[in-house]
Design a protein around this motif. Structure first.
Motif, PDB file in Angstrom:
ATOM      1  N   ILE A 252      -3.835  -0.734   6.881  1.00 58.18           N
ATOM      2  CA  ILE A 252      -4.417  -1.714   5.937  1.00 58.18           C
ATOM      3  C   ILE A 252      -4.635  -1.209   4.750  1.00 58.18           C
ATOM      4  N   GLY A 253      -4.591  -1.905   3.487  1.00 51.08           N
ATOM      5  CA  GLY A 253      -4.951  -1.541   2.011  1.00 51.08           C
ATOM      6  C   GLY A 253      -3.560  -1.407   1.487  1.00 51.08           C
ATOM      7  N   ASP A 254      -3.727  -0.445   0.410  1.00 49.98           N
ATOM      8  CA  ASP A 254      -2.463  -0.488  -0.396  1.00 49.98           C
ATOM      9  C   ASP A 254      -0.984  -0.218  -0.051  1.00 49.98           C
ATOM     10  N   SER A 255      -0.316  -0.668  -0.865  1.00 45.73           N
ATOM     11  CA  SER A 255       1.221  -0.410  -0.625  1.00 45.73           C
ATOM     12  C   SER A 255       1.686   1.190  -0.734  1.00 45.73           C
ATOM     13  N   VAL A 256       2.903   1.316  -0.480  1.00 42.21           N
ATOM     14  CA  VAL A 256       3.409   2.638  -0.582  1.00 42.21           C
ATOM     15  C   VAL A 256       3.614   3.138  -2.323  1.00 42.21           C
ATOM     16  N   GLN A 257       3.901   2.054  -2.793  1.00 41.45           N
ATOM     17  CA  GLN A 257       3.724   2.136  -4.460  1.00 41.45           C
ATOM     18  C   GLN A 257       2.452   2.698  -4.937  1.00 41.45           C
ATOM     19  N   THR A 258       1.116   2.639  -4.482  1.00 42.57           N
ATOM     20  CA  THR A 258       0.085   3.214  -4.798  1.00 42.57           C
ATOM     21  C   THR A 258      -0.151   4.617  -4.461  1.00 42.57           C
ATOM     22  N   GLU A 259       0.380   4.780  -3.247  1.00 45.85           N
ATOM     23  CA  GLU A 259       0.632   6.308  -2.808  1.00 45.85           C
ATOM     24  C   GLU A 259       1.290   7.169  -3.823  1.00 45.85           C
ATOM     25  N   LEU A 260       2.479   6.595  -4.429  1.00 44.59           N
ATOM     26  CA  LEU A 260       3.209   7.241  -5.118  1.00 44.59           C
ATOM     27  C   LEU A 260       3.010   7.610  -6.619  1.00 44.59           C
ATOM     28  N   THR A 261       2.058   6.611  -7.130  1.00 46.02           N
ATOM     29  CA  THR A 261       1.917   6.516  -8.590  1.00 46.02           C
ATOM     30  C   THR A 261       0.563   6.767  -8.861  1.00 46.02           C
ATOM     31  N   GLN A 262      -0.217   6.812  -7.999  1.00 41.42           N
ATOM     32  CA  GLN A 262      -1.840   6.887  -8.229  1.00 41.42           C
ATOM     33  C   GLN A 262      -2.346   8.210  -7.648  1.00 41.42           C
ATOM     34  N   ALA A 289       4.580  -2.474   4.286  1.00 38.03           N
ATOM     35  CA  ALA A 289       4.454  -1.081   3.477  1.00 38.03           C
ATOM     36  C   ALA A 289       4.839  -1.244   2.170  1.00 38.03           C
ATOM     37  N   PHE A 290       5.678  -2.291   1.542  1.00 36.08           N
ATOM     38  CA  PHE A 290       6.135  -2.380   0.064  1.00 36.08           C
ATOM     39  C   PHE A 290       5.062  -3.206  -0.603  1.00 36.08           C
ATOM     40  N   SER A 291       4.338  -4.086   0.183  1.00 37.47           N
ATOM     41  CA  SER A 291       3.413  -5.089  -0.437  1.00 37.47           C
ATOM     42  C   SER A 291       1.954  -4.633  -0.360  1.00 37.47           C
ATOM     43  N   GLY A 292       1.630  -3.945   0.717  1.00 37.71           N
ATOM     44  CA  GLY A 292       0.228  -3.901   1.048  1.00 37.71           C
ATOM     45  C   GLY A 292      -0.362  -4.937   1.823  1.00 37.71           C
ATOM     46  N   THR A 293      -1.596  -4.972   2.018  1.00 35.63           N
ATOM     47  CA  THR A 293      -2.408  -6.059   2.532  1.00 35.63           C
ATOM     48  C   THR A 293      -2.426  -7.295   2.042  1.00 35.63           C
ATOM     49  N   ILE A 294      -2.136  -8.480   2.330  1.00 40.65           N
ATOM     50  CA  ILE A 294      -2.352  -9.739   1.784  1.00 40.65           C
ATOM     51  C   ILE A 294      -2.768 -10.695   2.631  1.00 40.65           C
ATOM     52  N   CYS A 295      -3.890 -11.609   2.388  1.00 44.35           N
ATOM     53  CA  CYS A 295      -4.447 -12.464   3.109  1.00 44.35           C
ATOM     54  C   CYS A 295      -4.357 -13.918   2.382  1.00 44.35           C
ATOM     55  N   GLU A 296      -5.126 -14.874   2.794  1.00 42.72           N
ATOM     56  CA  GLU A 296      -5.093 -16.271   2.194  1.00 42.72           C
ATOM     57  C   GLU A 296      -3.575 -16.757   2.404  1.00 42.72           C
ATOM     58  N   ILE A 297      -2.989 -16.453   3.770  1.00 43.05           N
ATOM     59  CA  ILE A 297      -1.909 -17.029   4.171  1.00 43.05           C
ATOM     60  C   ILE A 297      -1.952 -18.032   5.046  1.00 43.05           C
ATOM     61  N   GLN A 298      -1.649 -19.261   5.055  1.00 43.52           N
ATOM     62  CA  GLN A 298      -1.949 -20.331   6.108  1.00 43.52           C
ATOM     63  C   GLN A 298      -0.546 -20.737   6.867  1.00 43.52           C
ATOM     64  N   GLY A 332      11.384  -5.326   2.304  1.00 48.46           N
ATOM     65  CA  GLY A 332      10.804  -4.146   2.567  1.00 48.46           C
ATOM     66  C   GLY A 332       9.749  -4.334   3.414  1.00 48.46           C
ATOM     67  N   ASP A 333       9.183  -5.491   3.315  1.00 43.99           N
ATOM     68  CA  ASP A 333       8.006  -5.731   4.550  1.00 43.99           C
ATOM     69  C   ASP A 333       8.523  -6.249   5.616  1.00 43.99           C
TER      70      ASP A 333
END
Length: 403
Positions: A252-262, A289-298, A332-333
């Protein structure tokens, strides 16, 4: 730590810097209000389970915001609906019955016929029993469908969402994996949920069938082996990865993008407590993995069939839409977990991401890894119902509960 340079365009230049996922749990990205809504919909699901789904039954629609289960029925509803309404009232819930034009059985039969014509990419029955929705195949301009029931034609199409980073055994869902054949990388996707074989009780991992062929291998972003595809089902877009170990958790949480750039990434594992089917109106989250956790989906449609080629059709799909108008997922997701959240940082498995809508009206800015080099994102996604996926492979979702 070495990072494989993947040949496919779905792995962008931003993914070429090595990093290790941070497991330290920080702020929960799933809002408390979302968890409360999903707990209410669980109560409504239990009411729905008590209703006989035969004869004139057309469908359900969950409205967690008003604590209402809408039941659509052609003709007179049976006594089980009245009994369910009484039970719901005692719990502060409401069951409303609506007259439908067609039964689910009638719509399913016509949907099957239209799929066999090969003229449409996607066909689904409307949960309110008013008819079918169809999507014409790419390159085939169709505005109407010859049918015995009411048909609504939608524009656009569906594209497989194929393509956090260095997970280790026992593996979690929601992790970045690369598929390879004879040592050559084929593409990047996401793991879904840990599974257990009904026959042997051995641990497995679930992902999307379109992410890799039978016998092909998977590795992490740091080239460590994960396992190989031992079972694959195109009709449920599901594949079982043979692994040495898996655990009932999802990243849960950030995508791999955050891992690689932050410097750090807000990522941690949440417990999976079960699996359930999805009804229209249900609120959901994704964690690719590419987008991270996203909610508000119905969930808006269930029982959809989408054919990506004449011989590659996926059945019993759920169509879902990000109600905030943002991306619900992207390339990627694929294979990543779709779930509902529960109190106590717990999740209920719903399925794994299959495809994103390519309708220009649905394309959105990507969360996590930016669009480009073959990656795009959409507010509208489809995923197979988890109950169909598990049945195809003789497995069950691994949970924190006694197995």
């Amino acid at each position: 730590m070495k990072k494989r340079l993947t040949a496919l365009a779905t792995v962008t230049a931003a993914l070429l810097v090595p990093a290790t996922p941070a497991l330290a749990q920080q702020n929960n990205p799933i809002p408390a209000g979302v968890i409360a809504l999903m707990e209410t919909q669980n109560d409504l699901h239990r009411i729905a389970d008590k209703i006989e789904k035969s004869g004139g039954f057309s469908g359900f629609h969950v409205d967690a915001g008003t604590k209402t289960l809408n039941v659509h029925w052609k003709g007179k509803a049976p006594a089980t609906v009245d009994a369910a309404a009484t039970a719901a009232k005692a719990q502060g819930l409401t069951v409303k019955v609506h007259q439908a034009k067609y039964s689910k059985a009638e719509l399913d039969a016509e949907a099957t016929r239209l799929v066999k014509t090969g003229a449409f990419q996607a066909v689904a029955a409307k949960h309110d029993g008013s008819g079918l929705t169809v999507t014409g195949k790419s390159g085939a301009a169709r505005t109407t469908a010859q049918s015995t029931v009411a048909v609504q034609t939608q524009s656009g199409g569906w594209e497989l969402a194929a393509s956090r980073l260095s997970d280790t055994a026992p593996f979690k869902g929601g992790a970045y994996v690369e598929n390879y054949v004879t040592g050559q990388p084929q593409g990047a996707c996401t793991t879904g949920f840990a599974m257990i074989s009904n026959a042997t009780n051995a641990p497995k991992l679930l992902t999307a069938a379109h992410c890799g062929d039978l016998g092909s291998g998977y590795s992490t972003g740091s080239e460590d082996p994960v396992g190989y595809v031992e079972s694959r089902s195109v009709p449920s877009d599901s594949a079982i990865i043979h692994v040495t170990g898996a655990q009932p958790k999802v990243w849960i949480g950030d995508s791999v993008q955050t891992e690689l750039t932050q410097p750090t990434a807000n990522q941690y594992g949440l417990d999976v407590i079960g699996a359930t089917t999805t009804l229209p109106g249900d609120w959901l989250c994704t964690s690719g993995a590419f987008s991270g956790t996203i909610c508000e989906i119905q969930a808006v449609t269930t029982g959809m069939t989408v054919c990506f080629t004449p011989t590659e059709c996926v059945y019993n799909l759920v169509e879902a839409l990000h109600r905030g108008g943002y991306s619900a997922g992207g390339n990627g997701d694929s294979g990543g977990p779709v779930f509902s959240a529960h109190p106590g940082d717990q999740l209920m498995a719903r399925g794994t991401l299959t495809a994103i809508s390519t309708n220009p009206a649905d394309v959105r800015q990507c969360s996590g890894v930016p669009a480009g080099n073959g990656r795009q994102c959409s507010q509208r996604i489809v995923f197979p119902d988890i109950t169909t996926q598990t049945a195809q492979h003789g497995v069950r979702v691994m949970t924190t509960q006694a197995q």
